[in-house]
Design a protein around this motif. Structure first.
Motif, PDB file in Angstrom:
ATOM      1  N   ASN A 211      -6.138   7.000   5.764  1.00 54.16           N
ATOM      2  CA  ASN A 211      -6.982   6.033   5.068  1.00 54.16           C
ATOM      3  C   ASN A 211      -6.170   4.803   4.671  1.00 54.16           C
ATOM      4  O   ASN A 211      -6.670   3.674   4.724  1.00 54.16           O
ATOM      5  N   MET A 212      -4.898   5.017   4.276  1.00 55.15           N
ATOM      6  CA  MET A 212      -4.033   3.892   3.916  1.00 55.15           C
ATOM      7  C   MET A 212      -3.880   2.924   5.087  1.00 55.15           C
ATOM      8  O   MET A 212      -3.959   1.695   4.920  1.00 55.15           O
TER       9      MET A 212
ATOM     10  N   LEU B 123       0.848  -1.183   0.000  1.00 57.64           N
ATOM     11  CA  LEU B 123       0.000   0.000   0.000  1.00 57.64           C
ATOM     12  C   LEU B 123       0.888   1.239   0.000  1.00 57.64           C
ATOM     13  O   LEU B 123       1.915   1.275   0.692  1.00 57.64           O
TER      14      LEU B 123
ATOM     15  N   LEU C  17      -7.133   1.064   5.643  1.00 57.76           N
ATOM     16  CA  LEU C  17      -7.281   0.026   4.629  1.00 57.76           C
ATOM     17  C   LEU C  17      -6.361  -1.151   4.927  1.00 57.76           C
ATOM     18  O   LEU C  17      -6.757  -2.319   4.789  1.00 57.76           O
TER      19      LEU C  17
ATOM     20  N   ALA D 229       0.866   5.828  -0.467  1.00 55.12           N
ATOM     21  CA  ALA D 229       0.103   7.078  -0.439  1.00 55.12           C
ATOM     22  C   ALA D 229       0.688   8.033  -1.476  1.00 55.12           C
ATOM     23  O   ALA D 229       1.298   9.043  -1.138  1.00 55.12           O
TER      24      ALA D 229
ATOM     25  N   GLU E 196      -2.936   9.301   3.952  1.00 52.85           N
ATOM     26  CA  GLU E 196      -2.159   8.339   4.728  1.00 52.85           C
ATOM     27  C   GLU E 196      -2.973   7.632   5.811  1.00 52.85           C
ATOM     28  O   GLU E 196      -2.799   6.434   6.044  1.00 52.85           O
TER      29      GLU E 196
ATOM     30  N   VAL F 190      -1.913  -1.240  -3.918  1.00 53.16           N
ATOM     31  CA  VAL F 190      -2.968  -0.234  -3.796  1.00 53.16           C
ATOM     32  C   VAL F 190      -2.345   1.129  -3.519  1.00 53.16           C
ATOM     33  O   VAL F 190      -1.600   1.286  -2.549  1.00 53.16           O
ATOM     34  N   ASP F 191      -2.635   2.093  -4.369  1.00 49.82           N
ATOM     35  CA  ASP F 191      -2.202   3.471  -4.148  1.00 49.82           C
ATOM     36  C   ASP F 191      -3.429   4.264  -3.719  1.00 49.82           C
ATOM     37  O   ASP F 191      -4.340   4.489  -4.513  1.00 49.82           O
ATOM     38  N   VAL F 192      -3.445   4.710  -2.456  1.00 53.31           N
ATOM     39  CA  VAL F 192      -4.631   5.393  -1.924  1.00 53.31           C
ATOM     40  C   VAL F 192      -4.617   6.890  -2.208  1.00 53.31           C
ATOM     41  O   VAL F 192      -5.559   7.599  -1.859  1.00 53.31           O
TER      42      VAL F 192
END
Length: 312
Positions: A57-58, A27, A61, A29, A55, A49-51
């Motif tokens: 939220n990362m 993951l 997740l 950011a 950060e 996954v790039d949110v």
């Protein structure tokens, strides 16, 4: 031995793990290029996954993915991985007893031209307050590869400081590392230098050589894991040498020095000095200039050793 870019080793290690374990995920950011994980996304697009610039939220997740059985490695600049996401990491990942591997890149002065806002001198201090969290900082490409692998094996949250730039290897490729167990790089009888990370461990080795020229035998320990601290190793060398100097790319309040001081003060009081940041903010500059400005150097380690000896 060949100098290797640490972020490249980080990505290559995750790729190796991902080929044999489908639970490994990455993951980011909006910093895949900075963290070096674009090759991972290219090989495993469904597991990267790039949110975006989100950060907290990362981390949320990552916690959810962990609850679903995945092993997420979530990376961003160390300032954001600590200060910005602290509550999410504390509650959603650690309090929930999940398995999130948080990575803070560009620790301390390695943030360089990103300046004081992006220069985390306090991240270890924050993270040390989280119960049962494993905190580590590899010192070279060999230790980085081994310790990322160890993090993947360990069930539980970890926080790793990742120096992104190229670093000369200190260890042979087959060196074995264990989380929570420091590595003795050089034995000694007069003082113990306990160092952390890709900047200060090499400086500690240089300091030991300078001290040797003055007839002072210095042991050097790479304390790659700050928590859990290798208490047995620290105490054994404190008793053996009778003096300790810590060296870190972090505030001395709350970091490696504080952890060692707490241990020694309660179990074996020992003359001690600390090399690190002394209650200051970061600033813009080259890494070399910042290292000199903040006295994160072999010469400063030597000065601290001589200071202890002058008082004995």
């Amino acid at each position: 031995m060949e100098t290797k870019e640490m972020r490249g080793v980080y990505c290559d290690t995750l790729l190796g793990l991902a080929h044999s374990d489908e639970r490994i995920m990455v993951l980011e950011a909006d910093l895949m290029k900075a963290s070096g994980t674009i090759p991972f996304k290219q090989q495993f697009p469904e597991r990267a996954v790039d949110v975006g610039v989100a950060e907290a939220n990362m981390v949320g997740l990552a916690a959810g993915l962990s609850a679903a059985g995945k092993i997420p490695f979530a990376a961003t600049f160390g300032c954001f991985a600590s200060r910005r996401v602290f509550d999410q990491f504390f509650i959603s990942a650690n309090y929930a007893k999940l398995n999130v591997k948080l990575v803070g890149t560009d620790p301390g002065i390695s943030a360089a031209f990103n300046g004081g806002t992006h220069m985390p001198f306090e991240d270890i201090g924050l993270m040390r307050m989280i119960p049962n969290l494993t905190i580590l900082e590899p010192s070279d490409p060999v230790s980085l590869k081994a310790l990322v692998q160890e993090c993947a094996k360990l069930y539980g949250c970890t926080y790793m400081r990742l120096h992104r730039k190229a670093i000369q290897p200190l260890y042979a490729e087959d060196e074995v590392f264990t989380l929570g167990k420091g590595k003795v790089l050089k034995d000694g009888t007069d003082v113990t230098i306990i160092a952390l990370g890709a900047i200060l461990v090499p400086e500690a080795i240089k300091a030991a050589a300078l001290l040797e020229e003055q007839g002072i035998s210095a042991a050097v320990i790479d304390m790659h894991t700050v928590k859990p601290l290798d208490e047995d190793l620290v105490l054994s060398y404190a008793k053996k040498t009778g003096a300790v100097v810590t060296a870190e790319n972090h505030q001395i309040a709350g970091g490696l020095g504080a952890a060692v001081a707490n241990l020694l003060s309660t179990h074996y009081p020992t003359p001690m000095e600390m090399v690190g940041i002394h209650d200051e903010f970061g600033q813009v500059g080259t890494q070399a200039w910042l290292q000199t400005y903040y006295k994160l150097t072999a010469e400063e380690i030597v000065r601290k050793v001589l200071s202890i000896r002058s008082k004995s």
